[in-house]
Design a protein around this motif. Structure first.
Motif: not given
Length: 78
Positions: A5-32
């Motif tokens: 079983f996977r153990i859910p982690s609220i902190t990891k979920r929030i960190a993944a959605r609010t990282s600077i790397k994600r924001v830059v990639r989405h704003n520049l359209g650099l997603k594969a």
């Protein structure tokens, strides 16, 4: 590699959605496009494929057991 079983982690979920790397990639359209993980990072793509096939989310199991329980109740009633 984790099995079971996977153990859910609220902190990891929030960190993944609010990282600077994600924001830059989405704003520049650099997603594969979906499914091209083998091209961008084959090692991570292989790990994720094995991981998703060998573990189950906790909510999936709860829903599966709840569905079975409801089916059992319906069989007893009717």
């Amino acid at each position: 590699m984790k099995f079971g079983f996977r153990i859910p982690s609220i902190t990891k979920r929030i960190a993944a959605r609010t990282s600077i790397k994600r924001v830059v990639r989405h704003n520049l359209g650099l997603k594969a496009p979906r499914g091209l993980g083998w091209v961008t990072n084959p090692k991570k793509a292989l790990y994720n494929r094995v991981y998703s096939r060998t573990t189950r989310g906790c909510m999936v199991s709860l829903l599966f057991y709840a569905g079975g329980f409801l089916l059992l109740i319906l069989m007893v009633i009717f």
